[in-house]
Scaffold this active site. Structure first.
Site, PDB file in Angstrom:
ATOM      1  N   GLU A  92       0.842  -1.211   0.000  1.00 60.13           N
ATOM      2  CA  GLU A  92       0.000   0.000   0.000  1.00 60.13           C
ATOM      3  C   GLU A  92       0.870   1.251   0.000  1.00 60.13           C
ATOM      4  O   GLU A  92       0.608   2.208  -0.734  1.00 60.13           O
ATOM      5  CB  GLU A  92      -0.924  -0.006   1.214  1.00 60.13           C
ATOM      6  CG  GLU A  92      -1.768   1.246   1.359  1.00 60.13           C
ATOM      7  CD  GLU A  92      -1.905   1.711   2.782  1.00 60.13           C
ATOM      8  OE1 GLU A  92      -1.636   2.903   3.044  1.00 60.13           O
ATOM      9  OE2 GLU A  92      -2.274   0.893   3.650  1.00 60.13           O
ATOM     10  N   HIS A  93       1.921   1.254   0.834  1.00 57.96           N
ATOM     11  CA  HIS A  93       2.851   2.389   0.836  1.00 57.96           C
ATOM     12  C   HIS A  93       3.513   2.558  -0.532  1.00 57.96           C
ATOM     13  O   HIS A  93       3.639   3.672  -1.052  1.00 57.96           O
ATOM     14  CB  HIS A  93       3.938   2.170   1.894  1.00 57.96           C
ATOM     15  CG  HIS A  93       3.537   2.560   3.271  1.00 57.96           C
ATOM     16  ND1 HIS A  93       4.233   3.493   4.012  1.00 57.96           N
ATOM     17  CD2 HIS A  93       2.518   2.143   4.061  1.00 57.96           C
ATOM     18  CE1 HIS A  93       3.660   3.632   5.199  1.00 57.96           C
ATOM     19  NE2 HIS A  93       2.618   2.811   5.255  1.00 57.96           N
TER      20      HIS A  93
END
Length: 471
Positions: free
Chosen positions: A88-89
């Protein structure tokens, strides 16, 4: 971008909803689905397996655009826990056509906001922008769905950010640490036993190849759906989705094997010693969740029991344990009936000064025992229903909240078209059903108890890393 949702979406907050006059409930239920909007939301599948769900809401010239992937921490394997959140990052680290950070810069330049979150069950990304910027948002999301760069140097920096996030939000937070250990003890086989952010040793040894494998496995259109809510025409949105997402190829998905939790055969207890100001007691009972909206009964009754115990300021826990008995400074009940995995009903509290953890646990058990023996009064159940129904209706005030509700239902296999039916099923819960679930599930063989034993606070706080989370 926020890293992760709490392991239980409502665990750390009470549902403070304004009290509703009980005679307004039928009106609220009628307002939930206006007669002129029975076809709204609209849905269309693309040839590559991506589903597009559109809800028209013309109260403001804005739009919420969300992409949901049916992959969360429960899909991870041992040795790479936390990879869903790490990816996600990395989704904000650029593609060949949009460099690191450009995604969020373009959203901000459009006058919007964007974010993302990882849960046990899914990972989701969203933008809320002026409606004329929807096409650009779709182009950006479709680009990173297929063409994420995953640069090793960017990964090396971002994994340090995630490790520092774990230190700040779990290792340095005694209540979070206690909850993590409670979950790891309550579940032995099911992947819900693993924290969303992952174990530190796995983060320390994670490589960019692990993140790429996750991306290649799960970030495909046939494992995703798009939710759009706002001042739009659904047919125009479908055309934009076809233009931007329709060209992405589908790919085979990894097989998902059952990881069923074996029956618990006795109460489990644990204690965590950590620097803290107050002791804490957490209790976790294994309970069912919604699997069949029409046939299920107990999950709705459990939702209502949670509301009876802790759904508003006049609920039992606040009234009895905090104000009358002065047994606790804080006490909470939490239950989420919509999860992909098994269900858990949580009780949580901190004893008042001069009271012990054992006394608070006894007080919590006494409240449950009273429901088991005496049931709940008609007016008490009506107040709880008013609060629960109000919380559902108030979601209509926010385009983002409407998109979230659609996405969360879909993420656990419940069609978004059944959201109104869920409200009706909640409204139909009887006092006898609430008493029945209290007796059926709140037994020691379903229980795990965790206690926080406070240790002296350090004289100086831990030095923070220069890679501290920025969200």
């Amino acid at each position: 971008m926020p890293a992760q949702l709490p392991d239980n979406r409502r665990f750390y907050q009470k549902r403070f909803m304004p009290m509703l006059c009980l005679r307004l409930i039928p009106l609220l239920l009628a307002l939930a689905v206006p007669a002129t909007a029975l076809a709204n939301p609209y849905e269309r599948p693309l040839a590559n397996g991506l589903r597009v769900i559109v809800k028209e809401d013309r109260r403001a010239p804005t739009v919420a655009h969300m992409v949901w992937y049916r992959a969360g921490s429960m899909d991870e394997k041992s040795g790479t826990t936390g990879v869903a959140h790490v990816l996600e990052h990395m989704m904000f680290k650029g593609t060949p056509s949009a460099g690191p950070g450009e995604f969020s810069r373009r959203v901000a330049a459009a006058g919007g906001r964007d974010n993302a979150f990882t849960s046990r069950d899914y990972t989701a990304y969203f933008q809320q922008v002026p409606k004329h910027k929807l096409s650009e948002m779709m182009q950006l999301e479709a680009d990173r769905m297929r063409h994420l760069t995953l640069d090793p140097e960017e990964f090396a920096q971002e994994i340090r950010v995630v490790m520092e996030e774990r230190r700040l939000r779990t290792d340095d937070q005694p209540q979070s640490l206690l909850f993590e250990q409670l979950t790891a003890t309550a579940y032995q086989a099911h992947p819900y036993r693993v924290p969303i952010i992952g174990w530190m040793s796995d983060l320390e040894n994670m490589t960019v190849k692990d993140a790429r494998a996750w991306y290649e496995s799960w970030y495909v259109p046939n494992n995703a759906y798009v939710v759009v809510v706002g001042d739009v025409d659904h047919n125009a949105v479908f055309e934009l989705a076809e233009q931007h997402y329709g060209t992405l190829p589908a790919r085979p998905l990894p097989a998902r094997k059952p990881q069923d939790e074996p029956p618990q055969t006795g109460m489990r207890r644990l204690a965590v010693k950590a620097p803290a100001e107050l002791p804490v007691v957490m209790m976790a009972y294994k309970v069912p969740v919604i699997r069949d909206v029409e046939r299920d009964v107990d999950p709705y009754a459990l939702e209502m029991l949670s509301a009876v115990l802790d759904g508003h300021e006049a609920a039992r826990f606040s009234k009895h344990l905090v104000r009358q008995q002065r047994l606790a400074v804080e006490v909470t009940a939490s239950y989420d009936s919509t999860t992909r995995g098994p269900g858990t009903f949580y009780l949580y509290g901190s004893p008042s000064e001069g009271k012990t953890r054992a006394e608070l646990e006894a007080g919590l058990r006494a409240e449950l025992a009273d429901v088991q023996r005496q049931g709940v009064a008609a007016d008490e159940l009506a107040r709880a229903k008013a609060q629960l129904i109000a919380s559902q209706i108030y979601k209509l005030d926010s385009m983002f909240a409407q998109a979230m509700e659609i996405g969360q239902f879909e993420s656990v296999g419940i069609p978004h078209t059944q959201s109104q039916r869920v409200i009706e099923k909640l409204q139909a819960v009887t006092a006898e059903q609430v008493q029945a679930v209290a007796s059926k599930y709140f037994r020691d063989e379903n229980l795990t108890v965790a206690e926080l034993e406070p240790q002296p606070l350090p004289s100086t706080p831990r030095a923070r890393s220069s890679f501290a989370p920025r969200h």
